[in-house]
Design an enzyme around this catalytic site. Structure first.
Site, mmCIF file in Angstrom:
data_model
loop_
_atom_site.group_PDB
_atom_site.id
_atom_site.type_symbol
_atom_site.label_atom_id
_atom_site.label_comp_id
_atom_site.label_asym_id
_atom_site.label_seq_id
_atom_site.Cartn_x
_atom_site.Cartn_y
_atom_site.Cartn_z
ATOM 1 N N LYS A 90 59.568 65.317 62.851
ATOM 2 C CA LYS A 90 60.649 65.184 63.826
ATOM 3 C C LYS A 90 60.484 63.973 64.744
ATOM 4 O O LYS A 90 60.914 63.997 65.912
ATOM 5 C CB LYS A 90 60.782 66.470 64.663
ATOM 6 C CG LYS A 90 61.040 67.701 63.812
ATOM 7 C CD LYS A 90 61.025 68.980 64.612
ATOM 8 C CE LYS A 90 61.185 70.186 63.681
ATOM 9 N NZ LYS A 90 61.088 71.465 64.387
ATOM 10 N N HIS A 143 91.919 37.467 54.167
ATOM 11 C CA HIS A 143 93.248 37.192 53.600
ATOM 12 C C HIS A 143 94.203 36.667 54.662
ATOM 13 O O HIS A 143 95.001 35.749 54.405
ATOM 14 C CB HIS A 143 93.808 38.474 52.971
ATOM 15 C CG HIS A 143 93.301 38.717 51.585
ATOM 16 N ND1 HIS A 143 93.965 38.266 50.454
ATOM 17 C CD2 HIS A 143 92.186 39.341 51.133
ATOM 18 C CE1 HIS A 143 93.287 38.617 49.373
ATOM 19 N NE2 HIS A 143 92.204 39.274 49.757
ATOM 20 N N GLU A 148 82.672 65.826 63.927
ATOM 21 C CA GLU A 148 83.110 64.438 63.827
ATOM 22 C C GLU A 148 84.267 64.342 62.853
ATOM 23 O O GLU A 148 84.110 64.525 61.642
ATOM 24 C CB GLU A 148 81.960 63.550 63.353
ATOM 25 C CG GLU A 148 82.355 62.080 63.217
ATOM 26 C CD GLU A 148 81.196 61.199 62.790
ATOM 27 O OE1 GLU A 148 81.439 60.185 62.117
ATOM 28 O OE2 GLU A 148 80.051 61.542 63.128
ATOM 29 N N ASP A 194 66.570 72.897 59.581
ATOM 30 C CA ASP A 194 66.175 72.508 60.930
ATOM 31 C C ASP A 194 66.857 71.177 61.265
ATOM 32 O O ASP A 194 66.497 70.141 60.706
ATOM 33 C CB ASP A 194 64.652 72.352 60.990
ATOM 34 C CG ASP A 194 64.155 72.161 62.419
ATOM 35 O OD1 ASP A 194 64.973 71.796 63.284
ATOM 36 O OD2 ASP A 194 62.954 72.366 62.661
#
Length: 1007
Positions: A799, A972, A665, A875
């Site tokens: 998990k 703004h 990424e 893991d």
């Protein structure tokens, strides 16, 4: 010349490192002889100045105090009357009255003088051994160690006072400064050794090496050169010498050896190289001091004391230099050898408990023992305290019997004969005989109230006396001598065996993972076979495509005849494609893991019609598959390269870390870097670990609800907890059960085991303990109707998202916090504190609550957890629960930003699993947490969990800043439009803010 000196020094230290026990024992024996020689020369001459009895004679005639005179021999006065005077001193530890005793004279509140004829002295003293008076029993005391040390202290104090009174103020100040410098040098030795990773015993051995040199110098000067330096010159000169010479060279050598322990060189090479590298500086510094002492001794004629001390000091330097190359080198070698052996065994045990195959575990353990840093240790504070206490007891017991010189039998060095003069009061009670009178003034007899202190002193003295006497027995002394010889031989054998075992294990591993393959040979037929080259682990490139491939049936026949390894890779692949050789069994049959990968790629390329596997698109070469097989993956066809970036440094608890991240990424590492920079500007991250415990939750069932409820109540009770804890802990050296939590659903009972697992993530070792505990419940605890439905009943929970992990925690529960100054928020993060707080509340808290999130009160914790996990061999599936995180932000009273992340279930390990792979293990080593902690099991994994949480904190800060900046840009812009002002009319500062916020808004807004 200098190179020869260095080579000689290296050769001597190399020999000492090769035979460390020999050199250590021989040095200690020689030091013992030198010590006894020094005691023989100095102790009697220093302390035995007081006599145990003093004789006085008075000639016949009228009693006259002036006629009493001291005599040395009573032989000329054998016919005279003989009296004995014994001072009786009473130590009034209690509020008890001093007894009234017949034939005694009161001299003070606590002292009496016993005056009796000498012929009656023995019987009178026996009668006075115990005195019962006014309900208190007074017991006569021998001159045991308390009294002896009292005398030593008095003598030393008197001597010191006389010296101080006769000295000048400048001399007193100079000597005092020298002692302060000596104490500072010794204390600094222990501090420097500890900072360099050495333990207490190595620093103590360094000090002992110099003490041995001092003993050798004393013995050589007195016994060989017949020159004795006075105690006064030694006490004044040794502090200066200690402060000048110091221990800097030994500390530097030790530091170099401990650092070099991370290499794969053998121990003797490490030690000899470190010593040789310091030889020139050692000879230079020692040579300067030696030359100054030599010149001082030569040009100080008429100052015998100074000349003698210079001689002893020169000898001390020479022996200290020799011991540095022998004794100290041997001690360093022993430390490295013991550390490597212990490291190998501990890692091997932990890896095997984690389910890693024995061969892979041995490979990793042997390499880790050589590649690990030798940290000190003193293993724990308890172990260190025990060692210090043991050394203290040794010196105390030795000091107790310091007066019992082996060269002088059991001679008493008492200071009890304090009254050297016959008092006028005592003379009044002595009758002058017709042939004169002889008076023997004896040492005082001490009395103390009979109690626990007296009993303890008697018992200790008696036991030590019995042992000392027993040692002199001819049989026992020979038995101890032979036992000592056997012990030394056994230790030498064990050290050599350890070296041989590690070397043999390394060779076995090398042979096992890289067995030589031979080409096909003739099977006896007249028609010769084609010679076929087989791919080996050392050359994994497939180069047998040009060789002809025999039919499958012929290859199958070769396999049945045990010649599968002699087939080419294409032939073996054809057996796999035809179904005659299982795909998963290639490693076993080929005994070459890399070749198995090559063959499997060829087979899959045909079975899956995937010619891409015939190319290098998925790489496979130059990888250590021997660590993968049996530990990390099956049916291996290559490895997946992932780009690894580094974020940091990030200061965590005062220590900078560069954090590895494996990710595809874009901008994730850059965004985290920005967060690290901002956090560092505020002083870094502070972390705490609130709990540490991995869980496993089996599901069991019972025939009835009553039995399930009864088992739950039993497990919740102290008896049940203690019973299961004892059973569980017996299965592992590292896993320790903390607590059991139960829940019931119908006749199903869920049991959540929570345990510490050292530095391993620990799922395998905890599963083994759970299975044994359940079996123990059935067989030993009366729950024979219990049935195990599943060892993991999803009550762990592993998990999968689960509220129990968010509430109760799993693995390491970490909280990380940092304060970012307002100026840094504006200049580095291009955002605003108030906006950040608003974004965090709206997005991370309210938004996640609206989504019904469990543990998802954050912006991108999973991004960082997964990236760090992939880089460090964790893991990645445990990212599910490890990413449970709540990010909080608030504005401090100073206007700064305080940000924190609370992560209750970070599941990490620094040993086992993917950490045994070299690339992933190297990233853990980058963080300084690779493998098990040598002294405190679990410390490395806890530190790693804190690093993960801190990386999440940095990424959360950066992403939320980008989001907040984007929100402010819109505000703004809307403000400008609403006001209807032109750009020229807008305030200049407002324009700068818009530019700043636009810059911050484009920084990686990903969630």
């Amino acid at each position: 010349m200098l190179s020869k000196v260095t080579n000689v020094a290296a050769s001597i230290s190399r020999l000492a490192a090769l035979r460390p026990i020999h050199f250590s024992i021989i040095t200690c024996l020689l030091a013992s002889i030198a010590y006894l020689a020094a005691v023989d020369e100095y102790i009697p001459g220093s302390f035995d100045s007081d006599q145990q009895q003093v004789l006085y004679y008075h000639p016949p005639g009228a009693a006259d105090y002036s006629k009493w005179h001291r005599v040395e021999d009573i032989t000329p006065f054998e016919n005279a009357d003989h009296y004995s005077i014994v001072p009786l001193k009473f130590h009034r530890f209690q509020t008890a009255s001093v007894p009234e005793i017949q034939n005694t004279i009161v001299t003070s509140d606590n002292e009496r003088l016993l005056v009796v004829p000498s012929t009656e002295l023995q019987s009178v003293l026996e009668d006075l051994n115990e005195i019962n008076y006014d309900g208190v029993t007074w017991k006569a005391r021998s001159d045991y160690f308390l009294r002896r040390y009292y005398g030593y202290a008095r003598h030393a104090f008197t001597k010191l006072r006389s010296l101080v009174q006769g000295a000048e103020a400048f001399d007193i100040g100079l000597i005092s400064l020298a002692y302060v410098a000596m104490i500072f040098t010794i204390v600094k030795l222990f501090i420097d050794m500890k900072q360099d990773g050495a333990n207490f015993l190595l620093a103590f051995a360094t000090l002992v090496s110099s003490i041995f040199a001092f003993l050798f110098a004393l013995a050589a000067s007195t016994k060989l050169l017949n020159t004795k330096a006075s105690l006064l010159s030694l006490t004044e000169g040794v502090p200066f010498l200690t402060a000048i010479v110091g221990f800097k060279h030994k500390i530097s050598i030790a530091k170099m050896v401990l650092k070099a322990a991370s290499s794969q060189s053998d121990v003797k090479t490490l030690v000899s190289g470190a010593v040789a590298s310091h030889s020139l500086s050692i000879f230079r510094d020692y040579g300067v001091v030696f030359g100054v002492l030599l010149l001082t001794g030569l040009f100080s004629s008429g100052m015998e004391g100074l000349q003698t001390f210079c001689l002893v000091a020169c000898l001390l330097l020479a022996f200290d230099l020799l011991l540095t190359y022998t004794f100290f080198a041997a001690i360093l070698a022993l430390k490295v050898e013991i550390h490597r052996a212990r490291k190998t065994q501990e890692m091997l045990s932990m890896l095997e408990e984690e389910g890693v195959s024995s061969l892979v575990a041995a490979t990793v353990a042997n390499k880790a023992s050589e590649a690990s840093k030798s940290e000190g240790s003193g293993k724990s504070s308890t172990a260190l305290s025990f060692k210090v206490a043991a050394l203290g007891v040794f010196f105390l017991v030795h000091g107790i019997y310091l007066g019992s010189s082996w060269f002088h039998g059991a001679g008493d060095l008492s200071f009890a004969a304090e009254a050297q003069n016959l008092s006028y009061t005592a003379c009044q009670y002595i009758t002058i005989g017709k042939k004169g009178t002889v008076v023997t003034l004896l040492s005082p007899t001490i009395y103390a109230p009979f109690g626990a202190l007296v009993i303890a002193e008697d018992v200790v003295a008696t036991v030590i006396s019995i042992i000392s006497y027993a040692i002199t027995d001819s049989f026992i002394s020979k038995f101890l001598l032979f036992s000592f010889a056997i012990s030394i031989s056994s230790n030498i054998y064990l050290l050599n065996a350890t070296r041989s075992q590690r070397h043999a294990t390394r060779k076995l591993i090398e042979n096992e993972i890289s067995k030589p393959k031979i080409s096909n040979q003739s099977n006896g037929d007249s028609k010769p076979e084609v010679v076929r080259t087989v791919v080996r682990s050392t050359s994994p490139i497939d180069n047998d495509d040009s060789l002809p491939v025999r039919p499958v049936d012929d290859c199958f026949t070769e396999m049945q005849n045990g010649r599968l390894k002699e087939l080419t890779n294409n032939e073996v692949a054809s057996l796999v494609v035809s179904g005659k050789l299982p795909l998963y069994a290639l490693e076993k049959h080929l005994a070459d893991n890399t070749r198995a990968v090559i063959v499997r790629r060829k087979a899959i390329a045909k079975l899956a019609n995937a010619p891409i596997l015939d190319t290098d698109s998925l790489p496979y070469a130059h990888y250590d598959y021997d660590r993968v097989f049996g530990a990390c993956c099956e049916n291996v066809i290559g490895y997946m390269p992932l780009p690894v970036g580094v974020a940091g440094p990030l200061i965590i608890d005062g220590v900078p870390y560069h954090i590895p991240m494996a990710t595809t990424e874009g901008c994730l590492v850059a965004s985290t870097m920005r967060g690290c920079k901002a956090i560092n500007s505020g002083g870094g991250v502070n972390t705490i670990i609130t709990q540490d415990g991995m869980t496993r939750g089996p599901c069991v069932s019972f025939p009835t609800l009553a039995r399930a409820g009864a088992c739950k109540l039993w497990l919740d009770s102290d008896e049940g907890q203690n019973t299961i804890k004892k059973a569980f802990n017996s299965t592992s050296r590292f896993a320790r059960l903390q607590h059991i939590k139960t829940a019931i659903a119908g006749t199903l009972l869920f049991i959540r085991f929570k345990t510490t697992t050292g530095d391993a993530m620990g799922m395998n070792m905890i599963s083994k303990g759970v299975e044994f505990s359940l079996k123990h419940m059935v067989e030993k605890c009366g729950w024979d109707d219990m049935i195990t439905v599943a060892v993991s009943g999803n009550y762990c929970t592993d998990k999968k998202p689960a509220a129990i992990n968010w509430i109760e925690g799993r693995g390491k529960s970490v909280v990380a916090e940092a304060t970012v100054p307002d100026e840094v928020v504006r200049k580095v993060l291009k955002s605003d504190v108030d906006a950040l707080v608003e974004v965090n509340i709206s997005k991370n808290l309210i938004g996640s609550a609206m989504a019904g999130s469990v543990g998802g009160f954050n912006a991108q914790a999973a991004n960082l957890v997964t990236a760090v996990y992939l880089a460090c061999g964790q893991d990645p599936a445990q990212n599910v629960e490890s990413s449970n995180c709540m990010t909080l932000m608030k504005k401090t009273i100073n206007g700064d930003l305080q940000i924190s992340v609370s992560m209750p279930s970070i599941e990490v390990g620094t040993i086992g699993g993917g950490t045994i792979l070299e690339p992933q293990g190297s990233m853990l080593e980058l963080l300084g947490v690779r493998g098990p902690h040598p002294d405190s099991p679990g410390s490395n994994s806890r530190r790693f969990a804190c690093i993960v949480a801190s990386a999440v904190l940095a990424a959360e800060l950066s992403l939320c800043s980008a989001l907040a900046a984007g929100h402010l840009v819109q505000s703004h812009m809307q403000l400008n439009r609403k006001g209807g002002t032109t750009a020229a009319e807008a305030p200049a500062q407002n324009g700068l803010d818009v530019a700043r916020l636009k810059e911050g808004a484009v920084n990686c807004i990903k969630s």
